[in-house]
Write a protein that holds these residues in place. Structure first.
Motif, PDB file in Angstrom:
ATOM      1  N   UNK A  71       0.874 -18.815   6.340  1.00 36.72           N
ATOM      2  CA  UNK A  71       1.025 -17.377   5.519  1.00 36.72           C
ATOM      3  C   UNK A  71       0.156 -17.411   5.028  1.00 36.72           C
ATOM      4  N   UNK A  72      -0.819 -16.476   4.565  1.00 33.25           N
ATOM      5  CA  UNK A  72      -1.365 -16.595   3.581  1.00 33.25           C
ATOM      6  C   UNK A  72      -0.912 -16.617   2.133  1.00 33.25           C
ATOM      7  N   UNK A  73      -1.272 -16.910   1.061  1.00 35.75           N
ATOM      8  CA  UNK A  73      -0.738 -16.494   0.009  1.00 35.75           C
ATOM      9  C   UNK A  73      -0.971 -15.260  -0.424  1.00 35.75           C
ATOM     10  N   UNK A  74       0.526 -14.425  -0.760  1.00 33.28           N
ATOM     11  CA  UNK A  74      -0.289 -12.841  -1.260  1.00 33.28           C
ATOM     12  C   UNK A  74      -1.177 -12.729  -1.888  1.00 33.28           C
ATOM     13  N   UNK A  75      -1.670 -13.407  -2.950  1.00 37.44           N
ATOM     14  CA  UNK A  75      -3.040 -13.149  -3.409  1.00 37.44           C
ATOM     15  C   UNK A  75      -4.056 -12.996  -2.372  1.00 37.44           C
ATOM     16  N   UNK A  76      -4.041 -13.516  -1.428  1.00 41.01           N
ATOM     17  CA  UNK A  76      -5.247 -13.361  -0.231  1.00 41.01           C
ATOM     18  C   UNK A  76      -5.461 -12.429   0.575  1.00 41.01           C
ATOM     19  N   UNK A  77      -4.020 -12.258   0.247  1.00 35.68           N
ATOM     20  CA  UNK A  77      -3.793 -10.473   1.909  1.00 35.68           C
ATOM     21  C   UNK A  77      -4.385  -9.700   1.548  1.00 35.68           C
ATOM     22  N   UNK A  78      -4.988  -8.570   2.591  1.00 28.06           N
ATOM     23  CA  UNK A  78      -5.790  -7.525   1.989  1.00 28.06           C
ATOM     24  C   UNK A  78      -4.697  -6.497   1.023  1.00 28.06           C
ATOM     25  N   UNK A  79      -5.579  -5.759  -0.271  1.00 29.81           N
ATOM     26  CA  UNK A  79      -4.880  -5.340  -0.845  1.00 29.81           C
ATOM     27  C   UNK A  79      -4.769  -3.613   0.105  1.00 29.81           C
ATOM     28  N   UNK A  80      -3.282  -3.583  -0.738  1.00 27.59           N
ATOM     29  CA  UNK A  80      -3.040  -1.862  -0.715  1.00 27.59           C
ATOM     30  C   UNK A  80      -2.787  -1.190  -1.356  1.00 27.59           C
ATOM     31  N   UNK A  81      -2.640   0.101  -1.447  1.00 22.38           N
ATOM     32  CA  UNK A  81      -1.793   1.037  -2.471  1.00 22.38           C
ATOM     33  C   UNK A  81      -0.107   0.172  -2.435  1.00 22.38           C
ATOM     34  N   UNK A  82       0.254   0.101  -1.676  1.00 22.71           N
ATOM     35  CA  UNK A  82       1.669  -0.032  -1.887  1.00 22.71           C
ATOM     36  C   UNK A  82       1.718  -0.851  -1.251  1.00 22.71           C
ATOM     37  N   UNK A  83       2.775  -2.218  -1.170  1.00 25.98           N
ATOM     38  CA  UNK A  83       3.841  -2.323  -0.129  1.00 25.98           C
ATOM     39  C   UNK A  83       4.895  -3.034  -0.711  1.00 25.98           C
ATOM     40  N   UNK A  84       6.417  -2.566  -0.120  1.00 25.15           N
ATOM     41  CA  UNK A  84       7.388  -2.759  -0.008  1.00 25.15           C
ATOM     42  C   UNK A  84       8.334  -3.395   0.585  1.00 25.15           C
ATOM     43  N   UNK A  85       9.434  -4.640   0.804  1.00 28.87           N
ATOM     44  CA  UNK A  85      10.184  -4.372   1.026  1.00 28.87           C
ATOM     45  C   UNK A  85      11.753  -3.573   0.678  1.00 28.87           C
ATOM     46  N   UNK A  86      11.714  -3.761   2.101  1.00 28.91           N
ATOM     47  CA  UNK A  86      13.513  -2.320   2.078  1.00 28.91           C
ATOM     48  C   UNK A  86      14.376  -2.835   3.063  1.00 28.91           C
ATOM     49  N   UNK A  87      15.958  -2.487   2.957  1.00 29.80           N
ATOM     50  CA  UNK A  87      16.228  -2.597   3.575  1.00 29.80           C
ATOM     51  C   UNK A  87      16.535  -1.778   4.949  1.00 29.80           C
ATOM     52  N   UNK A  88      16.431  -1.333   5.884  1.00 32.64           N
ATOM     53  CA  UNK A  88      16.292  -0.103   6.809  1.00 32.64           C
ATOM     54  C   UNK A  88      18.235   0.040   6.523  1.00 32.64           C
ATOM     55  N   UNK A  89      19.246   0.681   6.324  1.00 30.87           N
ATOM     56  CA  UNK A  89      20.912   0.468   6.557  1.00 30.87           C
ATOM     57  C   UNK A  89      20.410   2.199   7.996  1.00 30.87           C
ATOM     58  N   UNK A  90      20.677   1.239   9.443  1.00 28.23           N
ATOM     59  CA  UNK A  90      20.581   1.900  10.790  1.00 28.23           C
ATOM     60  C   UNK A  90      21.688   1.689  11.309  1.00 28.23           C
ATOM     61  N   UNK A  91      21.947   2.487  12.117  1.00 27.31           N
ATOM     62  CA  UNK A  91      23.196   2.270  13.457  1.00 27.31           C
ATOM     63  C   UNK A  91      22.915   1.279  13.739  1.00 27.31           C
ATOM     64  N   UNK A  92      22.587   0.101  13.962  1.00 26.76           N
ATOM     65  CA  UNK A  92      22.276  -0.851  14.540  1.00 26.76           C
ATOM     66  C   UNK A  92      22.710  -2.262  13.627  1.00 26.76           C
ATOM     67  N   UNK A  93      22.950  -1.655  11.901  1.00 21.58           N
ATOM     68  CA  UNK A  93      23.058  -2.519  11.235  1.00 21.58           C
ATOM     69  C   UNK A  93      21.916  -2.907  10.017  1.00 21.58           C
TER      70      UNK A  93
END
Length: 310
Positions: free
Chosen positions: A35-57
């Protein structure tokens, strides 16, 4: 057309299978190491890791915002990996390219994997995140009109199954589906499709490897006769959203993807097939650095944006 010379170089360096049992943990670690290092990835306006609270968990997702805008179409992406490999990180570059070229806000799903999670856990996660995206539309900046789903290989399988589940549930929010070289028939008898024989050996994914690679999913309770496992077996494909299906010339799965598109068209669904000459299975993930194999992202953009709001 022969295999692309740059792909041929990579294939020549891959050791031949030695018949050893597949080790999911070791294979996942090997993927993670590339996996490429974060600094080497295509830049975008924003990238965010979140948790989706869904009916499946609770489902981990990564949200990619391509640029600042008042509203976005939303694309929910399911990574490939034979149902037991792949992650938010291994397919991060695919999600970034989809966001950049389509202008859609992309939500990549970190669904549960076999064999640790039995069928239909991964599929339920994917479907639940699609419903969650619609429910969270205002917070996501969704335009309220365009909600696409996309996936590669086994992720394409989930796309087809999720589209069918949404239709069966009366949820008509999914407006587009994009399937990159999808695995839509988990019956791997070699006589089912000519491409299983034509591309059996020497192109990366080999026909003899289909059963062992998918065994983790099938042995977890996924029945190949079930249309949620083999979407091509669904009796009625009517009422599904328009589809773009990308296939590869040198892929054992080529013909089932193209047959699925034909069956969609026969059911009255707008379905387009684009076959890439000289390409092999996985080329969108592995070889999009080759200019002609980056084009599927432009095709996806054209497909989504010419039909926007329809």
């Amino acid at each position: 057309m022969t295999i692309h010379p740059e792909i041929a170089k990579v294939l020549a360096a891959i050791p031949a299978p030695d018949g050893s049992p597949l080790d999911p943990a070791a294979m996942r670690a090997a993927e993670a190491a590339h996996v490429a290092a974060p600094a080497d990835r295509l830049p975008l306006h924003a990238v965010e890791d979140v948790t989706a609270v869904t009916k499946a968990g609770e489902v981990p997702v990564r949200i990619y915002t391509p640029a600042e805008a008042g509203a976005y179409g939303v694309l929910v992406y399911f990574h490939g990996g034979a149902f037991f490999l792949g992650s938010l990180d291994t397919h991060d570059h695919v999600a970034r390219a989809l966001a950049k070229e389509t202008g859609y806000k992309v939500i990549s799903v970190g669904y549960r994997l076999a064999p640790e999670a039995a069928f239909p856990a991964g599929l339920e996660d994917c479907y639940a995140v699609v419903r969650w995206a619609a429910e969270q539309g205002q917070a996501l900046g969704w335009d309220g009109r365009n909600l696409a789903i996309a996936g590669d290989s086994s992720g394409g399988n989930f796309v087809a199954a999720v589209a069918a589940k949404a239709h069966e549930d009366g949820f008509d929010g999914v407006t587009h589906q994009i399937l990159f070289y999808p695995s839509v028939d988990l019956d791997f008898a070699e006589d089912r499709y000519p491409s299983l024989r034509e591309n059996a050996v020497g192109f990366g994914l080999e026909t003899a490897g289909l059963k062992p690679f998918n065994a983790f999913y099938l042995n977890s309770g996924a029945d190949p006769a079930d249309p949620l496992v083999s979407p091509i077996k669904r009796g009625d494909l009517g009422g599904l959203p328009p589809a773009l299906i990308i296939t590869a010339e040198h892929d054992p799965l080529r013909d089932e993807g193209e047959l699925y598109a034909r069956r969609l068209r026969e059911a009255g669904v707008d379905a387009t097939v684009s076959r890439y000459a000289g390409a092999n299975h996985g080329f969108v993930q592995n070889f999009s650095w080759i200019p002609e194999f980056y084009r599927p992202f432009h095709e996806a953009a054209g497909f989504l944006n010419t039909r926007a709001g329809q």
